[in-house]
Design a protein around this motif. Structure first.
Motif, PDB file in Angstrom:
ATOM      1  N   ASN A 229      -1.909  -1.230  -3.837  1.00  0.00           N
ATOM      2  CA  ASN A 229      -2.997  -0.470  -3.223  1.00  0.00           C
ATOM      3  C   ASN A 229      -2.498   0.943  -2.933  1.00  0.00           C
ATOM      4  O   ASN A 229      -1.297   1.159  -2.768  1.00  0.00           O
ATOM      5  N   THR A 230      -3.410   1.874  -2.855  1.00  0.00           N
ATOM      6  CA  THR A 230      -3.035   3.244  -2.517  1.00  0.00           C
ATOM      7  C   THR A 230      -4.003   3.797  -1.480  1.00  0.00           C
ATOM      8  O   THR A 230      -5.145   3.340  -1.364  1.00  0.00           O
ATOM      9  N   MET A 231      -3.515   4.766  -0.734  1.00  0.00           N
ATOM     10  CA  MET A 231      -4.359   5.498   0.197  1.00  0.00           C
ATOM     11  C   MET A 231      -3.827   6.922   0.251  1.00  0.00           C
ATOM     12  O   MET A 231      -2.611   7.123   0.328  1.00  0.00           O
ATOM     13  N   ARG A 232      -4.732   7.870   0.215  1.00  0.00           N
ATOM     14  CA  ARG A 232      -4.323   9.266   0.289  1.00  0.00           C
ATOM     15  C   ARG A 232      -3.723   9.553   1.668  1.00  0.00           C
ATOM     16  O   ARG A 232      -4.162   9.004   2.671  1.00  0.00           O
ATOM     17  N   SER A 233      -2.733  10.417   1.707  1.00  0.00           N
ATOM     18  CA  SER A 233      -2.023  10.722   2.948  1.00  0.00           C
ATOM     19  C   SER A 233      -2.950  11.204   4.052  1.00  0.00           C
ATOM     20  O   SER A 233      -2.853  10.741   5.195  1.00  0.00           O
ATOM     21  N   GLU A 234      -3.849  12.128   3.718  1.00  0.00           N
ATOM     22  CA  GLU A 234      -4.728  12.674   4.752  1.00  0.00           C
ATOM     23  C   GLU A 234      -5.654  11.604   5.321  1.00  0.00           C
ATOM     24  O   GLU A 234      -5.961  11.606   6.516  1.00  0.00           O
TER      25      GLU A 234
ATOM     26  N   THR B  34       0.861  -1.176   0.000  1.00  0.00           N
ATOM     27  CA  THR B  34       0.000   0.000   0.000  1.00  0.00           C
ATOM     28  C   THR B  34       0.896   1.223   0.000  1.00  0.00           C
ATOM     29  O   THR B  34       1.761   1.366   0.865  1.00  0.00           O
ATOM     30  N   VAL B  35       0.695   2.088  -0.983  1.00  0.00           N
ATOM     31  CA  VAL B  35       1.464   3.333  -1.091  1.00  0.00           C
ATOM     32  C   VAL B  35       0.619   4.455  -0.502  1.00  0.00           C
ATOM     33  O   VAL B  35      -0.534   4.645  -0.896  1.00  0.00           O
ATOM     34  N   ILE B  36       1.216   5.179   0.443  1.00  0.00           N
ATOM     35  CA  ILE B  36       0.537   6.294   1.099  1.00  0.00           C
ATOM     36  C   ILE B  36       1.071   7.589   0.498  1.00  0.00           C
ATOM     37  O   ILE B  36       2.231   7.951   0.715  1.00  0.00           O
ATOM     38  N   SER B  37       0.223   8.268  -0.265  1.00  0.00           N
ATOM     39  CA  SER B  37       0.610   9.533  -0.892  1.00  0.00           C
ATOM     40  C   SER B  37      -0.641  10.218  -1.425  1.00  0.00           C
ATOM     41  O   SER B  37      -1.610   9.557  -1.787  1.00  0.00           O
TER      42      SER B  37
END
Length: 159
Positions: A116-121, A98-101
């Motif tokens: 997978n990705t997730m927005r930083s906020e 999961t990349v957090i950015s």
């Protein structure tokens, strides 16, 4: 299959009001606060965590192991975004990453790699604000005048 979190460090710092405030005082304060929050998260989740920072802002070795996390500082002319892409290219199984950015270029590349990705906020709000929630629950509640008078009566010291 363990989960591997790759964090776009300064991106996450600057998407969080409290971390951004520290970062504005000093880059080191912001980084240290983020890393401490991630250490606490790691204790709860036991995920593998890699944090990538732009290295032109610090005088650090390019790769450091700290509190069980891998910390990467990009070496100019590469920036953190490029380092994250290189890390993704090196991985064989992207489904457990999961990349957090909140950087659309970084998250777009991660998705093309099937990570997978997730927005930083969102990540900060969901997983790193436990410290703030804990602190809020520890705050002392002030006693009202009526409560104070009641206690004074109980202990024989009425006003």
């Amino acid at each position: 299959m363990s989960i591997h979190i790759i964090v776009d460090g300064y991106n996450l710092i600057r998407q969080s009001k409290s971390l951004r405030h520290l970062d504005q005082q000093s880059l080191e304060l912001g980084r240290d606060a983020l890393l401490e929050s991630l250490v606490q998260y790691k204790r709860l989740k036991s995920h593998k965590i890699t944090v990538v920072f732009d290295g032109n802002m610090v005088s650090q070795p390019s790769n450091v192991k700290q509190s069980g996390m891998n910390i990467h500082y990009s070496v100019p002319p590469k920036n953190a975004d490029v380092v994250i892409k290189i890390l993704l290219k090196k991985k064989l199984n992207h489904r457990n990453i999961t990349v957090i950015s909140s950087d659309n270029e970084v998250t777009g590349f991660a998705r093309t790699c099937q990570a997978n990705t997730m927005r930083s906020e969102e990540f900060y709000r969901k997983y790193l604000t436990f410290e703030e929630k804990f602190d809020a629950s520890k705050k002392e509640r002030k006693m009202s005048k009526a409560e104070l008078n009641e206690w004074l009566k109980i202990f024989g010291q009425s006003k």
